[in-house]
Design a protein around this motif. Structure first.
Motif, PDB file in Angstrom:
ATOM      1  N   PRO A 294      -1.878 -12.385  -4.947  1.00  0.00           N
ATOM      2  CA  PRO A 294      -1.141 -13.274  -4.040  1.00  0.00           C
ATOM      3  C   PRO A 294      -2.080 -13.810  -2.962  1.00  0.00           C
ATOM      4  O   PRO A 294      -3.193 -13.296  -2.788  1.00  0.00           O
ATOM      5  N   PRO A 295      -1.659 -14.826  -2.214  1.00  0.00           N
ATOM      6  CA  PRO A 295      -2.566 -15.459  -1.246  1.00  0.00           C
ATOM      7  C   PRO A 295      -2.946 -14.597  -0.052  1.00  0.00           C
ATOM      8  O   PRO A 295      -3.899 -14.913   0.663  1.00  0.00           O
ATOM      9  N   GLY A 296      -2.226 -13.513   0.180  1.00  0.00           N
ATOM     10  CA  GLY A 296      -2.541 -12.639   1.310  1.00  0.00           C
ATOM     11  C   GLY A 296      -1.921 -11.274   1.120  1.00  0.00           C
ATOM     12  O   GLY A 296      -1.155 -11.048   0.170  1.00  0.00           O
ATOM     13  N   PRO A 297      -2.248 -10.327   1.994  1.00  0.00           N
ATOM     14  CA  PRO A 297      -1.640  -8.990   1.898  1.00  0.00           C
ATOM     15  C   PRO A 297      -0.129  -9.069   2.049  1.00  0.00           C
ATOM     16  O   PRO A 297       0.394  -9.979   2.703  1.00  0.00           O
ATOM     17  N   ILE A 298       0.573  -8.102   1.477  1.00  0.00           N
ATOM     18  CA  ILE A 298       2.030  -8.087   1.562  1.00  0.00           C
ATOM     19  C   ILE A 298       2.536  -6.946   2.451  1.00  0.00           C
ATOM     20  O   ILE A 298       3.745  -6.749   2.585  1.00  0.00           O
ATOM     21  N   CYS A 299       1.626  -6.197   3.038  1.00  0.00           N
ATOM     22  CA  CYS A 299       1.951  -5.138   3.985  1.00  0.00           C
ATOM     23  C   CYS A 299       0.626  -4.613   4.537  1.00  0.00           C
ATOM     24  O   CYS A 299      -0.445  -5.084   4.131  1.00  0.00           O
ATOM     25  N   SER A 300       0.703  -3.662   5.416  1.00  0.00           N
ATOM     26  CA  SER A 300      -0.520  -3.001   5.888  1.00  0.00           C
ATOM     27  C   SER A 300      -0.664  -1.670   5.145  1.00  0.00           C
ATOM     28  O   SER A 300       0.144  -0.756   5.340  1.00  0.00           O
ATOM     29  N   PRO A 301      -1.678  -1.561   4.286  1.00  0.00           N
ATOM     30  CA  PRO A 301      -1.854  -0.336   3.496  1.00  0.00           C
ATOM     31  C   PRO A 301      -2.512   0.768   4.315  1.00  0.00           C
ATOM     32  O   PRO A 301      -3.224   0.510   5.294  1.00  0.00           O
ATOM     33  N   GLY A 302      -2.286   2.011   3.870  1.00  0.00           N
ATOM     34  CA  GLY A 302      -2.950   3.150   4.478  1.00  0.00           C
ATOM     35  C   GLY A 302      -4.312   3.392   3.855  1.00  0.00           C
ATOM     36  O   GLY A 302      -4.753   2.673   2.949  1.00  0.00           O
ATOM     37  N   LEU A 303      -4.985   4.437   4.323  1.00  0.00           N
ATOM     38  CA  LEU A 303      -6.341   4.727   3.873  1.00  0.00           C
ATOM     39  C   LEU A 303      -6.384   5.012   2.375  1.00  0.00           C
ATOM     40  O   LEU A 303      -7.292   4.537   1.678  1.00  0.00           O
ATOM     41  N   ASP A 304      -5.430   5.775   1.844  1.00  0.00           N
ATOM     42  CA  ASP A 304      -5.452   6.124   0.419  1.00  0.00           C
ATOM     43  C   ASP A 304      -5.362   4.874  -0.455  1.00  0.00           C
ATOM     44  O   ASP A 304      -6.053   4.773  -1.475  1.00  0.00           O
ATOM     45  N   ALA A 305      -4.506   3.934  -0.074  1.00  0.00           N
ATOM     46  CA  ALA A 305      -4.366   2.711  -0.862  1.00  0.00           C
ATOM     47  C   ALA A 305      -5.628   1.861  -0.775  1.00  0.00           C
ATOM     48  O   ALA A 305      -6.052   1.250  -1.766  1.00  0.00           O
ATOM     49  N   LEU A 306      -6.252   1.820   0.395  1.00  0.00           N
ATOM     50  CA  LEU A 306      -7.510   1.081   0.539  1.00  0.00           C
ATOM     51  C   LEU A 306      -8.606   1.702  -0.329  1.00  0.00           C
ATOM     52  O   LEU A 306      -9.360   0.989  -1.002  1.00  0.00           O
ATOM     53  N   MET A 307      -8.677   3.016  -0.326  1.00  0.00           N
ATOM     54  CA  MET A 307      -9.674   3.706  -1.147  1.00  0.00           C
ATOM     55  C   MET A 307      -9.423   3.432  -2.629  1.00  0.00           C
ATOM     56  O   MET A 307     -10.361   3.199  -3.405  1.00  0.00           O
ATOM     57  N   ALA A 308      -8.147   3.435  -3.021  1.00  0.00           N
ATOM     58  CA  ALA A 308      -7.797   3.188  -4.422  1.00  0.00           C
ATOM     59  C   ALA A 308      -8.181   1.771  -4.833  1.00  0.00           C
ATOM     60  O   ALA A 308      -8.717   1.552  -5.926  1.00  0.00           O
TER      61      ALA A 308
END
Length: 342
Positions: free
Chosen positions: A288-302
């Motif tokens: 999608p053109p931009g993020p759809i929420c603010s992810p946590g550290l685990d999701a960023l690492m994934a």
């Protein structure tokens, strides 16, 4: 000098000396009593707010008015004697009228201010984050909205989108009362916390803007798709593989985000077929053109390190986890089992 005059002078000197001794003794007694006698027993809790830049004399007067010290002048002298007048902290403090002046002063110098909790869960959109801040009784959501879209603030924090979506880092924050009332401070705190955690994701340095955008967007989709930490890497791997094969992501959360604040919780076929929604990954290829929420550290690492596997599909089991499939046939069977209950 005649004898009677001398006796008179000696008597006056003696009287003056005794007066000085008496006054000094009285002052010493008063000082000792002030330092060693609490204002009240039993005491009561009193909340004290020390404003930034307040003078020690003003603080002493305020403490006396609240019943925390019995004499503002003596407390001011105590502060000067301890050379503490310029070292008191600003903030909100809990004190008690049963405390002696030395403990009151120590609290002003070294005590921990009262802190208020602000919890931002993973996976909130920017408008949900703004509402969570307001619902906690803190800064106004409308002002948070303005700051989230402030071009100068976005540039200051190297955010490559037209809003801070994806960068309002989810965490539990402890704020002073003054900080809770400052929307600018709160938004900046969330943004600063994102970049602190980014150092864990990219210990060798933040990637270029395009890579950063891709990973934050992917992480936001992963965050919305599962609450099970052990699945995040697998789901990131599914989307990474689909992107590499030029397959549509077909992620419901992206469609929902594009529907905005007015989404009523009922995702329909009409929504999935709508090409006007730029976040509809059933109709538009790629992320999608931009993020759809603010992810946590685990999701960023994934998202930064997706699992390497052959899974292309997944379906919710109904218990918070997912069934992963490598082929469409396996996926259809999983849908029948877990969604249609056949």
């Amino acid at each position: 000098m005649n004898n009677p005059m001398r006796k008179l002078i000696l008597a006056l000197v003696a009287i003056c000396f005794l007066a000085v001794v008496a006054i000094s003794g009285f002052v010493l007694y008063q000082a000792h009593h002030f330092l060693n006698t609490p204002p009240e027993l039993p005491g009561r809790d009193v909340t004290v707010t020390i404003e930034q830049g307040a003078t020690f004399d003003a603080v002493a007067t305020m403490l006396a008015e609240k019943g925390l010290v019995t004499n503002a002048h003596y407390f001011a002298l105590l502060g000067k004697w301890k050379e503490a007048a310029a070292s008191i902290q600003a903030g909100e403090f809990e004190m008690n009228t049963s405390w002696k002046p030395s403990k009151i002063l120590d609290t002003l110098l070294h005590g921990k201010p009262i802190l208020y909790k602000l919890s931002i869960p993973e996976g909130l959109t920017w408008w949900q984050t703004a509402q969570a801040i307001q619902d906690a009784g803190y800064a106004n959501a409308t002002k948070i909205d303005e700051l989230v879209h402030d071009p100068d603030l976005l540039a200051q924090y190297n955010i490559p989108f037209d809003s801070a979506e994806g960068f309002l880092f989810p965490d539990t924050y402890l704020l002073t009362r003054k900080e809770t009332e400052n929307p600018h401070f709160i938004v900046e705190l969330l943004l600063k916390t994102f970049w602190k955690n980014a150092d864990k994701v990219w210990p060798d340095g933040t990637p270029d803007a395009d890579t950063l955008k891709r990973i934050v967007i992917l992480a936001s989709v992963v965050e919305k798709e599962t609450g099970a930490p052990e699945e995040r890497g697998t789901i990131a791997g599914v989307y990474d593989t689909r992107l590499k094969r030029n397959m549509l992501l077909q992620a419901d959360p992206t469609v929902i985000y594009g529907l905005g604040k007015e989404f009523d919780g009922n995702l329909t076929r009409k929504h999935l077929d709508d090409p006007k929604n730029p976040y509809n990954t059933y109709r538009h290829a790629g992320l999608p053109p931009g993020p759809i929420c603010s992810p946590g550290l685990d999701a960023l690492m994934a998202a930064a390190h997706p699992e390497a596997h052959d899974y292309l599909f997944f379906v919710a089991k109904g218990n918070g986890t997912h069934q992963f499939s490598k082929t469409l046939r396996q996926h259809i069977n999983a849908v029948r089992k877990y969604q249609l209950k056949k």
